[in-house]
Write a protein that holds these residues in place. Structure first.
Motif, mmCIF file in Angstrom:
data_model
loop_
_atom_site.group_PDB
_atom_site.id
_atom_site.type_symbol
_atom_site.label_atom_id
_atom_site.label_comp_id
_atom_site.label_asym_id
_atom_site.label_seq_id
_atom_site.Cartn_x
_atom_site.Cartn_y
_atom_site.Cartn_z
ATOM 1 N N MET A 71 14.556 -3.867 -1.110
ATOM 2 C CA MET A 71 13.389 -2.575 -1.057
ATOM 3 C C MET A 71 13.498 -2.576 0.452
ATOM 4 O O MET A 71 13.090 -3.612 1.460
ATOM 5 C CB MET A 71 12.214 -3.467 -1.526
ATOM 6 N N SER A 72 13.370 -1.397 0.840
ATOM 7 C CA SER A 72 13.266 -1.095 2.387
ATOM 8 C C SER A 72 11.843 -1.265 2.833
ATOM 9 O O SER A 72 10.794 -0.724 2.152
ATOM 10 C CB SER A 72 13.830 0.447 2.445
ATOM 11 N N HIS A 73 11.616 -1.722 3.971
ATOM 12 C CA HIS A 73 10.372 -2.032 4.452
ATOM 13 C C HIS A 73 10.047 -0.938 5.513
ATOM 14 O O HIS A 73 10.861 -0.719 6.644
ATOM 15 C CB HIS A 73 10.252 -3.433 5.033
ATOM 16 N N PRO A 74 8.948 -0.096 5.824
ATOM 17 C CA PRO A 74 8.628 0.545 6.754
ATOM 18 C C PRO A 74 8.228 -0.011 8.147
ATOM 19 O O PRO A 74 7.859 -1.103 8.300
ATOM 20 C CB PRO A 74 7.316 1.288 6.517
ATOM 21 N N ALA A 75 8.726 0.634 9.253
ATOM 22 C CA ALA A 75 8.655 -0.095 10.542
ATOM 23 C C ALA A 75 7.209 -0.599 10.829
ATOM 24 O O ALA A 75 6.849 -1.229 11.662
ATOM 25 C CB ALA A 75 9.103 0.971 11.355
ATOM 26 N N SER A 76 6.226 0.378 10.240
ATOM 27 C CA SER A 76 4.836 0.162 10.477
ATOM 28 C C SER A 76 4.328 -1.276 10.096
ATOM 29 O O SER A 76 3.376 -1.916 10.462
ATOM 30 C CB SER A 76 3.877 1.163 9.913
ATOM 31 N N LEU A 77 5.107 -2.074 9.119
ATOM 32 C CA LEU A 77 4.923 -3.250 8.795
ATOM 33 C C LEU A 77 5.908 -4.419 9.347
ATOM 34 O O LEU A 77 5.158 -5.414 9.802
ATOM 35 C CB LEU A 77 5.275 -3.185 7.235
#
Length: 306
Positions: free
Chosen positions: A1-7
């Motif tokens: 699952m890819s995680h957004p940079a904002s997290l």
């Protein structure tokens, strides 16, 4: 699952800060990373892509999901602790106004009783008759832990000056830097005397510590744990041997012999009687019966007992 940079980017800033500024250990960093990665997975799966979207309701959902996943209370507490620390960092940076995990309680953990050794197992463990200085030191440590009910930290922090050999007592600094004097006698006294006679064989220079490592300095907690586990195996004791088990065995055997809960509390250096109850397998019902039978204004009349 890819995680957004904002997290993920705030997480990397958090770990950099904690390592550089707060001295976070690699062990704690690894644990926190694992817990926070799981939390990020949860957030992404629920389309929460920014940390400022996280509120107390979301935090409770995270703990509820952990319960559904079968995590034990201790593991859930660790997950919450990691999250609280990270969110505190975001508050410090001004990203959040408040920490939404502060008001969420971890599930209560049951207080588990460590298993004690029976007297036969104690005798089996203590049958160390080698004349090697390290073996004599180890038996002296084990005899003293069992004979005086010491904590591991109390044992390794003992200095030579803390021992009153003739009187048979020790000056011990316990939790919260509280000092107490505890008696020791019998085998503990005999083997401590044996150790004191040969202590100079390990001494390399000025050192106040009572128990020395083979390098001549104060023995470490890890070394004591390792040596006791090794002696348990060598003496073929069925139970795994660790310092706390010797302290717990002291408490259990003392209470079984004396029945004096308050005295055992003093010997162990417990601030609260409830802590001693856990160590000694007592429950409130038993104490209530003792209270009802002993207190002059608590004794019920015969008519009340019917």
């Amino acid at each position: 699952m890819s995680h957004p940079a904002s997290l993920t980017e705030p997480l990397e800033l958090f770990f950099d800060y904690m390592i550089r500024e707060r001295g976070l250990s690699s062990f704690t960093e690894k644990n926190y990373r694992q817990q926070l990665d799981v939390i990020v997975d949860f957030m992404v799966s629920h389309e929460v892509t920014r940390w400022d979207q996280l509120d107390a309701s979301w935090v409770r959902q995270i703990t509820s999901q952990a319960k559904r996943d079968g995590l034990k209370p201790g593991s859930i507490s660790l997950r919450l602790s990691a999250l609280r620390s990270f969110l505190d960092f975001l508050v410090l940076r001004g990203t959040l106004n408040a920490n939404p995990a502060k008001g969420v309680s971890a599930p209560k953990q049951g207080r588990t009783l460590p298993k004690n050794l029976d007297v036969d197992e104690i005798n089996q463990l203590m049958s160390v008759d080698e004349d090697d200085p390290l073996a004599i030191r180890d038996r002296a440590m084990m005899e003293l832990m069992y004979g005086a009910g010491l904590r591991l930290s109390e044992l390794i922090n003992l200095d030579v000056k803390d021992v009153a050999m003739r009187k048979g007592d020790l000056r011990v600094i316990g939790k919260g830097d509280k000092e107490r004097v505890v008696p020791f006698a019998g085998q503990a006294k005999e083997w401590l005397f044996n150790w004191m006679r040969i202590r100079s064989q390990l001494l390399k220079g000025p050192e106040n510590a009572l128990f020395l490592s083979k390098l001549g300095n104060r023995i470490s907690a890890r070394a004591v744990q390792k040596r006791m586990a090794e002696w348990g195996q060598k003496q073929a004791v069925n139970s795994h041997i660790n310092p706390h088990k010797l302290r717990h065995s002291f408490a259990t055997h003392m209470l079984e012999s004396s029945g004096d809960l308050r005295a055992v509390q003093e010997l162990l250096g417990h601030a609260d009687l409830s802590t001693t109850q856990v160590y000694t397998h007592l429950d409130f019902q038993h104490l209530a019966k003792v209270y009802d039978a002993a207190h002059p204004r608590a004794r019920r009349r015969k008519s009340e007992r019917k």
